[in-house]
Scaffold this motif. Structure first.
Motif, PDB file in Angstrom:
ATOM      1  N   HIS A 179       1.235   3.851   1.932  1.00  0.00           N
ATOM      2  CA  HIS A 179       1.927   4.249   3.160  1.00  0.00           C
ATOM      3  C   HIS A 179       3.166   3.383   3.403  1.00  0.00           C
ATOM      4  N   ASP A 197       0.845  -1.198   0.000  1.00  0.00           N
ATOM      5  CA  ASP A 197       0.000   0.000   0.000  1.00  0.00           C
ATOM      6  C   ASP A 197       0.882   1.250   0.000  1.00  0.00           C
ATOM      7  N   LEU A 212       6.964   4.752   3.447  1.00  0.00           N
ATOM      8  CA  LEU A 212       7.773   4.534   4.641  1.00  0.00           C
ATOM      9  C   LEU A 212       9.076   3.816   4.286  1.00  0.00           C
TER      10      LEU A 212
END
Length: 99
Positions: free
Chosen positions: A36, A34, A40
């Motif tokens: 995020h 995903d 990250l």
């Protein structure tokens, strides 16, 4: 870091991110991480390569206006409104001297 070195660092970071995005886009939809998790991972990798967030400061190479031009901008806006409302013949001779 001078301007040229900063530009190279930005270009390298953009190239690295574009490379990773292309790799991610080649995965099947169900295998893609995903957004995020992807972001990250990228920021963690940049941190591992020495990137550190810093307090943002104004770029010293950006020039400051020498003077306030708000009067000229207001006069130009007034002339534009006058032209739109009444046509070119409505401009007075003293305004033509400012051009």
């Amino acid at each position: 870091m001078n301007a040229a070195a900063q530009r190279r660092a930005i270009d390298d970071a953009v190239a690295a991110l574009a490379h990773r995005l292309r790799q991610r886009d080649q995965l099947a939809a169900q295998e893609r991480p995903d957004a995020h998790a992807f972001a990250l991972e990228f920021v963690t990798a940049m941190h591992g390569h020495g990137w550190r967030p810093t307090n943002a400061q104004r770029n010293p190479w950006v020039s400051k206006p020498i003077r306030d031009h708000s009067d000229a901008a207001a006069r130009g806006a007034a002339l534009a409104r006058q032209l739109l409302e009444h046509g070119p013949a409505s401009i007075s001779d003293d305004e033509e001297e400012h051009q």
